[in-house]
Design a protein around this motif. Structure first.
Motif, short mmCIF file in Angstrom:
data_model
loop_
_atom_site.label_atom_id
_atom_site.label_comp_id
_atom_site.label_asym_id
_atom_site.label_seq_id
_atom_site.Cartn_x
_atom_site.Cartn_y
_atom_site.Cartn_z
N VAL A 106 -4.63 -0.57 -63.62
CA VAL A 106 -4.72 -0.38 -65.07
C VAL A 106 -3.31 -0.13 -65.59
O VAL A 106 -2.64 0.81 -65.16
N MET A 107 -2.87 -0.98 -66.55
CA MET A 107 -1.46 -0.96 -66.96
C MET A 107 -1.27 -0.73 -68.46
O MET A 107 -0.17 -0.97 -68.97
N ASP A 108 -2.28 -0.27 -69.15
CA ASP A 108 -2.20 -0.23 -70.62
C ASP A 108 -2.67 1.10 -71.18
O ASP A 108 -2.76 2.10 -70.46
N GLY A 109 -3.01 1.12 -72.46
CA GLY A 109 -3.41 2.36 -73.13
C GLY A 109 -4.71 2.95 -72.63
O GLY A 109 -5.00 4.11 -72.92
N ALA A 110 -5.50 2.19 -71.86
CA ALA A 110 -6.72 2.75 -71.28
C ALA A 110 -6.39 3.89 -70.32
O ALA A 110 -7.23 4.77 -70.08
N ALA A 111 -5.18 3.90 -69.77
CA ALA A 111 -4.77 4.91 -68.80
C ALA A 111 -4.41 6.24 -69.44
O ALA A 111 -4.28 7.26 -68.75
N ILE A 112 -4.25 6.27 -70.76
CA ILE A 112 -3.77 7.47 -71.47
C ILE A 112 -4.96 8.22 -72.06
O ILE A 112 -5.77 7.64 -72.77
N PRO A 113 -5.09 9.51 -71.79
CA PRO A 113 -6.28 10.26 -72.20
C PRO A 113 -6.34 10.59 -73.68
O PRO A 113 -6.20 11.74 -74.10
N GLY A 114 -6.55 9.56 -74.51
CA GLY A 114 -6.96 9.76 -75.88
C GLY A 114 -5.92 10.09 -76.91
O GLY A 114 -6.19 10.06 -78.11
N SER A 115 -4.69 10.43 -76.50
CA SER A 115 -3.67 10.88 -77.45
C SER A 115 -2.29 10.71 -76.83
O SER A 115 -2.14 10.79 -75.61
N THR A 116 -1.30 10.48 -77.69
CA THR A 116 0.09 10.56 -77.22
C THR A 116 0.85 11.63 -77.99
O THR A 116 2.06 11.55 -78.18
N GLY A 117 0.13 12.66 -78.45
CA GLY A 117 0.80 13.86 -78.93
C GLY A 117 1.46 13.73 -80.28
O GLY A 117 2.64 14.03 -80.43
N THR A 118 0.72 13.27 -81.28
CA THR A 118 1.12 13.18 -82.70
C THR A 118 2.13 12.09 -82.98
O THR A 118 2.77 12.10 -84.03
N VAL A 119 2.30 11.12 -82.08
CA VAL A 119 3.19 9.99 -82.33
C VAL A 119 2.47 8.70 -81.97
O VAL A 119 1.47 8.69 -81.25
N ASN A 120 3.02 7.58 -82.45
CA ASN A 120 2.48 6.26 -82.14
C ASN A 120 2.53 6.03 -80.63
O ASN A 120 3.52 6.34 -79.99
N PRO A 121 1.50 5.42 -80.04
CA PRO A 121 1.44 5.32 -78.58
C PRO A 121 2.29 4.23 -77.94
O PRO A 121 2.50 4.24 -76.74
N SER A 122 2.79 3.26 -78.73
CA SER A 122 3.37 2.05 -78.12
C SER A 122 4.52 2.34 -77.17
O SER A 122 4.63 1.71 -76.10
N LEU A 123 5.40 3.27 -77.52
CA LEU A 123 6.53 3.57 -76.62
C LEU A 123 6.03 4.17 -75.32
O LEU A 123 6.50 3.79 -74.23
N THR A 124 5.08 5.08 -75.39
CA THR A 124 4.57 5.71 -74.16
C THR A 124 3.80 4.71 -73.31
O THR A 124 3.94 4.71 -72.08
#
Length: 493
Positions: free
Chosen positions: A458-476
C-alpha cells in the motif's frame, strides 16, 4: 488515438497514478524494475492557448467522472453530459469525497498547497510507526525538491487576482493571528505569463479543481510520472480500471481490469499478472480493492484491520465577507494559512470559492481540524463496492470549530457580511482529503508491505490513519511513499 493495452505479465503493476503511485513507478524504474501503471482516467495534455479542461463556473463533462449533475460548495446545481472527466465525486453515507480520475490523480485537481504537519500532531497520528525526524530531514525535503515547492512570490501576491489573498491576510492579522505562507506546487512563471498575456489565463481566473489547461499546476505528469516514463522501464496505461486483485498459491498476483473509453463504454476486460503489486489508487480505491478481496476470498490472509482508520482530515469549507472591497480576484494558489487552538487544533487556509462566475466579495477558507473520528469500510455485496457511514456528529464538530474561528475573524476585521444563509458556510458533507482504510502498521508493516501477502504493498493515502494533522495530506503522502519504496527497494522486497 486508440488506448494501448498493457502487457499480459509485468514485473510490477502499480494501480493508480497519483502521488504515491507516481513515486513508486519512478523509484522502481530507477532500481531496474519494469512496471506497468494502470489508471482508470484519461491522460490530459496541457496547452498554453487551448482550453483543455473546463471550469467550475459552467462545467461540462470534462470536469466530472461519469455523472450528469453536481452541486458543489456554492450549492448551485449544474448539469452536463456524462463523460470521464477529472474529478470523481463519490457519495458515501454522511460525506461526499472528491478525488482525482486522471493520469496524475489528485495532483491534477488539488489546490497545490503542500505542507508538513507539526511534529506533535504527526506523532499523535502515527504513534511511532513513522519517525518524524527522518521525514523532516530526508523525505519531506526530497519531495520539496522534486516538486519545486515554494511560497507565492511577492509580485504574484501583489497582483490583481490575489487581492482576495491580501485581504484575507489583513483580516486574520486584525484578529490577532499570524499568517504563514504556504509552499505550493504551482509554477509561478506560468502565472506570470498569464498576468502578462503570453498564455491563456487559468490559475489566475479560478481554474484548479477541474485542472489547469496551461500547465500552471506542476502536476505529476510534469515530474514523477514523466521521469518514470523517461527511464523506459515504466509505462502508463490510461482508461484501465482495476476491478479485482488476487494472489495465486505460488505468489503471483492476478489483476482483472476493465478497459474504458472516455464516454464510459467498455472496450474489453482482461486478466493481467505480475510478480509484485503496488496499490496507489487513493484511500477509497485501494481500500475498496482490499475489502473486496477480503470479502470474496481472493486475498485470504488479510487481517482484521482492513478497512479501518478512515477519516476526512477534518475538512471544512467556509467563507466570510469583505464589505469594503469589490472586484476581488480569483487567483487559485493558496497564499497562506493560520493555526488556532482555542478549541480542537485546526488550520484555516486562504482559498477561493469555486463555481462563482461573478465576484461576490466572499473570502473563502479551507479548514482542517485535528479530528479523531474514524470510520470503517465494509463491502456492500449488492453494489459490489466498499462503503462506510460517516457520522453527522463528527462533521458537525469540525464545522463548528472552524465556524467559531471564522466568525471571530469576521467580527474583529469588521467583515459584516454573513455568508452562512447563502450556503457557503461550512459545507458539511465534503472532503477532498480522504485518508485511511489500510493503515500503516496495522494492515501493513511499517513500510507498506501488506501482512499475509508478500509482494503486495500500500503506497498511498490509505496508509495514513485519517488525518495529517491540520494540513493538506499531499506532501505527507508523497514523502511517505518515498520513504517506503526506498526501504522496499533496498530490501529487495
Amino acid at each position: 488515438m486508440p488506448l494501448a493495452d498493457p502487457p499480459e505479465h509485468s514485473e510490477a503493476i502499480v494501480v493508480g497514478s497519483g502521488f504515491g503511485a507516481a513515486v513508486t513507478a519512478l523509484r522502481l524504474a530507477e532500481a531496474g524494475v519494469t512496471n506497468t501503471v494502470l489508471e482508470r482516467g484519461s491522460r490530459w495534455p496541457n496547452d498554453p492557448w487551448r482550453e483543455i479542461f473546463t471550469g467550475d463556473d459552467l462545467p461540462d463533462g470534462r470536469g466530472f467522472w461519469h455523472r450528469t449533475s453536481f452541486t458543489g460548495v456554492t450549492k448551485v446545481p449544474m448539469q452536463f453530459a456524462d463523460f470521464g472527466g477529472v474529478l470523481d465525486i463519490t457519495e458515501l453515507p454522511g460525506v461526499d469525497v472528491w478525488r482525482g480520475a486522471a493520469v496524475g490523480g489528485g495532483s491534477v485537481v488539488f489546490t497545490g498547497a503542500m505542507i508538513a504537519p507539526e511534529r506533535r500532531f504527526f506523532d499523535e497520528i502515527f504513534r511511532g510507526t513513522v519517525d518524524y525526524g527522518e521525514m523532516d530531514s530526508v523525505w519531506y525535503p526530497r519531495v520539496r525538491q522534486m516538486l519545486r515547492l515554494s511560497p507565492m512570490p511577492a509580485d504574484i501576491y501583489a497582483s490583481g487576482p490575489f487581492t482576495h489573498s491580501r485581504v484575507w491576510d489583513d483580516q486574520v492579522r486584525k484578529a490577532g493571528y499570524r499568517s504563514v505562507p504556504n509552499d505550493s506546487i504551482f509554477d509561478w512563471d506560468v502565472l506570470r505569463a498569464e498576468l502578462g498575456g503570453t498564455t491563456r489565463t487559468s490559475a489566475t481566473v479560478a481554474r484548479s479543481n477541474l485542472g489547469n489547461s496551461n500547465g500552471a499546476k506542476f502536476d505529476l505528469n510534469q515530474n514523477y510520472l514523466r521521469y518514470a516514463q523517461d527511464t523506459g522501464r515504466s509505462a502508463v496505461y490510461p482508461g484501465h480500471r482495476v476491478d479485482t486483485i488476487a494472489q495465486e498459491p505460488g505468489g503471483r498476483f492476478v489483476v482483472t481490469v476493465t478497459k474504458l473509453d472516455p464516454t464510459g463504454a467498455v472496450l474489453g476486460t482482461r486478466t493481467l499478472t505480475c510478480d509484485r503489486l503496488f496499490l496507489g489508487a487513493g484511500s477509497l480505491g485501494t481500500s475498496e480493492l482490499l475489502v473486496r478481496a477480503q470479502a470474496t476470498g481472493t486475498l485470504p490472509n488479510l487481517n482484521e484491520h482492513v478497512g479501518d482508520g478512515w477519516g476526512t482530515n477534518g475538512d471544512v469549507v467556509l467563507a466570510r465577507g469583505e464589505s469594503t472591497l469589490s472586484g476581488l480576484g480569483q487567483g487559485v494558489p493558496s497564499a497562506s494559512r493560520i493555526a488556532d487552538e482555542s478549541g480542537p487544533p485546526l488550520s484555516l487556509e486562504s482559498w477561493y470559492i469555486p463555481g462563482i462566475p461573478v465576484e461576490t466579495g466572499a473570502l473563502a477558507s479551507l479548514g482542517m481540524v485535528l479530528d479523531s473520528t474514524r470510520a470503517r469500510f465494509t463491502f456492500d455485496r449488492a453494489r459490489n463496492a466498499a462503503t462506510l457511514n460517516w457520522p453527522k456528529s463528527a462533521q458537525a464538530a469540525v464545522a463548528d470549530a472552524c465556524r467559531h474561528v471564522d466568525h471571530h475573524i469576521a467580527e474583529r476585521a469588521g467583515a459584516v457580511l454573513d455568508y452562512q444563509p447563502l450556503g457557503y458556510d461550512a459545507n458539511a458533507v465534503f472532503t477532498a482529503h480522504p485518508l485511511g482504510g489500510a493503515v500503516l502498521g496495522q494492515v501493513t508493516d511499517g513500510n507498506g508491505r501488506v501482512l499475509g501477502h508478500p509482494g503486495l504493498y500500500v503506497m498511498d493515502g490509505a496508509a495514513i490513519p485519517g488525518s495529517t494533522g491540520t494540513v493538506n495530506p499531499s506532501l505527507t503522502i508523497t514523502a511517505l511513499a518515498e520513504r517506503n519504496i526506498a526501504a522496499i527497494v533496498a530490501a529487495g522486497h
